[in-house]
Design a protein around this motif. Sequence first.
Motif, PDB file in Angstrom:
ATOM      1  N   PRO A 186       0.823  -1.207   0.000  1.00  0.00           N
ATOM      2  CA  PRO A 186       0.000   0.000   0.000  1.00  0.00           C
ATOM      3  C   PRO A 186       0.857   1.258   0.000  1.00  0.00           C
ATOM      4  CG  PRO A 186      -0.765  -1.562   1.658  1.00  0.00           C
ATOM      5  CD  PRO A 186       0.551  -2.075   1.166  1.00  0.00           C
ATOM      6  N   ASP A 187       0.401   2.270  -0.719  1.00  0.00           N
ATOM      7  CA  ASP A 187       1.033   3.581  -0.674  1.00  0.00           C
ATOM      8  C   ASP A 187       0.629   4.235   0.647  1.00  0.00           C
ATOM      9  OD1 ASP A 187       1.644   6.317  -0.873  1.00  0.00           O
ATOM     10  OD2 ASP A 187       1.322   6.344  -3.036  1.00  0.00           O
ATOM     11  N   PRO A 188       1.581   4.455   1.571  1.00  0.00           N
ATOM     12  CA  PRO A 188       1.199   4.976   2.886  1.00  0.00           C
ATOM     13  C   PRO A 188       0.658   6.400   2.847  1.00  0.00           C
ATOM     14  CG  PRO A 188       3.584   4.968   2.647  1.00  0.00           C
ATOM     15  CD  PRO A 188       3.035   4.245   1.463  1.00  0.00           C
ATOM     16  N   THR A 189       0.866   7.108   1.745  1.00  0.00           N
ATOM     17  CA  THR A 189       0.373   8.495   1.673  1.00  0.00           C
ATOM     18  C   THR A 189      -1.049   8.570   1.147  1.00  0.00           C
ATOM     19  OG1 THR A 189       1.189   8.898  -0.583  1.00  0.00           O
ATOM     20  CG2 THR A 189       2.732   9.255   1.241  1.00  0.00           C
ATOM     21  N   THR A 190      -1.517   7.519   0.478  1.00  0.00           N
ATOM     22  CA  THR A 190      -2.868   7.536  -0.088  1.00  0.00           C
ATOM     23  C   THR A 190      -3.717   6.354   0.363  1.00  0.00           C
ATOM     24  OG1 THR A 190      -2.255   6.263  -2.063  1.00  0.00           O
ATOM     25  CG2 THR A 190      -1.959   8.659  -2.155  1.00  0.00           C
ATOM     26  N   ASP A 235       9.265   4.605   6.478  1.00  0.00           N
ATOM     27  CA  ASP A 235       8.753   4.270   7.807  1.00  0.00           C
ATOM     28  C   ASP A 235       7.781   3.098   7.778  1.00  0.00           C
ATOM     29  OD1 ASP A 235      10.235   6.299   8.901  1.00  0.00           O
ATOM     30  OD2 ASP A 235       8.568   7.716   9.081  1.00  0.00           O
ATOM     31  N   ASN A 236       7.138   2.854   6.636  1.00  0.00           N
ATOM     32  CA  ASN A 236       6.141   1.796   6.554  1.00  0.00           C
ATOM     33  C   ASN A 236       6.546   0.660   5.619  1.00  0.00           C
ATOM     34  OD1 ASN A 236       3.559   2.883   8.047  1.00  0.00           O
ATOM     35  ND2 ASN A 236       4.404   4.618   6.896  1.00  0.00           N
ATOM     36  N   ALA A 237       7.800   0.644   5.171  1.00  0.00           N
ATOM     37  CA  ALA A 237       8.259  -0.395   4.257  1.00  0.00           C
ATOM     38  C   ALA A 237       8.128  -1.776   4.894  1.00  0.00           C
ATOM     39  CB  ALA A 237       9.707  -0.141   3.853  1.00  0.00           C
ATOM     40  N   PRO A 238       7.745  -2.804   4.105  1.00  0.00           N
ATOM     41  CA  PRO A 238       7.516  -4.135   4.687  1.00  0.00           C
ATOM     42  C   PRO A 238       8.728  -4.718   5.402  1.00  0.00           C
ATOM     43  CG  PRO A 238       6.647  -4.016   2.460  1.00  0.00           C
ATOM     44  CD  PRO A 238       7.422  -2.751   2.684  1.00  0.00           C
ATOM     45  N   VAL A 239       9.924  -4.422   4.915  1.00  0.00           N
ATOM     46  CA  VAL A 239      11.115  -5.072   5.458  1.00  0.00           C
ATOM     47  C   VAL A 239      11.713  -4.287   6.612  1.00  0.00           C
ATOM     48  CG1 VAL A 239      13.436  -5.909   4.935  1.00  0.00           C
ATOM     49  CG2 VAL A 239      11.603  -6.211   3.277  1.00  0.00           C
ATOM     50  N   ARG A 295      10.169   9.705   3.402  1.00  0.00           N
ATOM     51  CA  ARG A 295      10.065   9.266   4.788  1.00  0.00           C
ATOM     52  C   ARG A 295       8.848   8.372   5.063  1.00  0.00           C
ATOM     53  NH1 ARG A 295      12.921  10.962   8.871  1.00  0.00           N
ATOM     54  NH2 ARG A 295      13.536  12.881   7.774  1.00  0.00           N
ATOM     55  N   PRO A 296       7.631   8.712   4.639  1.00  0.00           N
ATOM     56  CA  PRO A 296       6.506   7.814   4.956  1.00  0.00           C
ATOM     57  C   PRO A 296       6.643   6.440   4.296  1.00  0.00           C
ATOM     58  CG  PRO A 296       5.822   9.581   3.468  1.00  0.00           C
ATOM     59  CD  PRO A 296       7.169   9.945   3.983  1.00  0.00           C
ATOM     60  N   GLY A 346       5.644   0.650  -1.865  1.00  0.00           N
ATOM     61  CA  GLY A 346       4.415   1.332  -2.222  1.00  0.00           C
ATOM     62  C   GLY A 346       4.590   2.577  -3.053  1.00  0.00           C
ATOM     63  N   LEU A 347       5.802   2.871  -3.497  1.00  0.00           N
ATOM     64  CA  LEU A 347       6.007   4.051  -4.339  1.00  0.00           C
ATOM     65  C   LEU A 347       5.162   3.942  -5.606  1.00  0.00           C
ATOM     66  CD1 LEU A 347       9.883   4.389  -4.009  1.00  0.00           C
ATOM     67  CD2 LEU A 347       8.211   6.089  -3.250  1.00  0.00           C
ATOM     68  N   PRO A 348       4.415   4.982  -5.956  1.00  0.00           N
ATOM     69  CA  PRO A 348       3.585   4.917  -7.168  1.00  0.00           C
ATOM     70  C   PRO A 348       4.445   4.894  -8.424  1.00  0.00           C
ATOM     71  CG  PRO A 348       3.486   7.112  -6.193  1.00  0.00           C
ATOM     72  CD  PRO A 348       4.241   6.250  -5.228  1.00  0.00           C
ATOM     73  N   LEU A 349       3.903   4.331  -9.487  1.00  0.00           N
ATOM     74  CA  LEU A 349       4.653   4.190 -10.738  1.00  0.00           C
ATOM     75  C   LEU A 349       5.171   5.536 -11.240  1.00  0.00           C
ATOM     76  CD1 LEU A 349       5.644   2.504 -13.121  1.00  0.00           C
ATOM     77  CD2 LEU A 349       3.363   2.726 -14.142  1.00  0.00           C
ATOM     78  N   LYS A 350       4.367   6.577 -11.160  1.00  0.00           N
ATOM     79  CA  LYS A 350       4.793   7.895 -11.626  1.00  0.00           C
ATOM     80  C   LYS A 350       6.070   8.332 -10.916  1.00  0.00           C
ATOM     81  CE  LYS A 350       3.175  12.708 -11.923  1.00  0.00           C
ATOM     82  NZ  LYS A 350       4.183  13.302 -11.012  1.00  0.00           N
TER      83      LYS A 350
END
Length: 363
Positions: free
Chosen positions: A13-17, A257-261, A253-254, A310-314
């Motif tokens: 998941p994208d933690p910002t959206t 902070d929320n990366a799975p690993v 940063r977000p 979760g980084l978006p493709l754009k």
Amino acid sequence: MQFGIFTVGDVTPDPTTGATPSEHERIKAMVTIARKAEEVGLDVFASGEHHNPPFVPSSPTTMLGYVAARTEKLILSTSTTLITTNDPVKIAEDFAMLQHLADGRVDLMMGRGNTAPVYPWFGQDIRQGIPLAIENYHLLHRLWREDVVDWEGRFRTPLQGFTSTPRPLDGVPPFVWHGSIRSPEIAEQAAYYGDGFFANHIFWPKEHFIALVDLYRERFEHYGHGTADQAIVGLGGQVFLRRNSQDALREFRPYFDNAPVYGHGPSLESFTEQTPLSVGSPQEVVDKTLTFREHFGDYQRQLFLVDHAGLPLKTVLEQLDLLGEEVVPVLREELDAKRPVHVPDGPTHASLKAAKTDAVTSR
């Protein structure tokens, strides 16, 4: 010097959206990212191999075959091919087939993976991880170099008069990297065969990986493949780029902070200080990456992770623009200028074919 990217293919998941891509969207995004890598002048695209959520690349050769049809120059590789749980016969056949489809633009990285349950899923025992890696690769090495193989080992049924098909393109097997983050036995294995050693040092401090690379170089020379500084080394890394470091840190940063690993662990600043993660401007990424040569010596391949957490493709495509336009050209010029003449460049099908021809004519 070869530069490229690798993907672990996580669906995060994208933690910002809060938006989570579907598996279909993530798979198609990986293809878009690979094509963009070629467009911006990178040399390599590598896919991981995983057989569990939240990861999607369970069939890297399928993905890479599709990418091969949509690219012209990109070297197609893996950032892990599970030598422990895949049948060496199937690896030999799959990657030889991919070689032919991609006109030789193929190599692969052997690894044991980092997911313990994968062993019983494929009928193996994790306690035999190192012996499996050693025996399976010995068989694979023979399958690509001998037209007819008789084999008997501990971990698979015997082979009698077996021929792996198709045969490697031009009689030249794909170049093999052995990836490890913790096992000196794998560094020894890479050195024994004169293969490449890939230190994907993205999570731990450099001192741990310096010891593995130094061992590999020492043993590469011991086995008579060349001097220690001629050993073929690849390194991993992670980057997040913006025009200035403040924007890069704020935006990444977000995700960190929320990366799975590594999410919910060390701070971004602490992790950046202790590992190869570079978050900042193009010049800051250049400066940090140049320190890798100081730590590991001259090396042949640098792969960056740019599309995880979760980084978006754009955003990933923007990263590739900056990487291809402002980072890699500088790194390529600096590192190639410093590399002594006797230290080889990154392996390609053409260079391996030429070396085979030279060996035959010199007999």
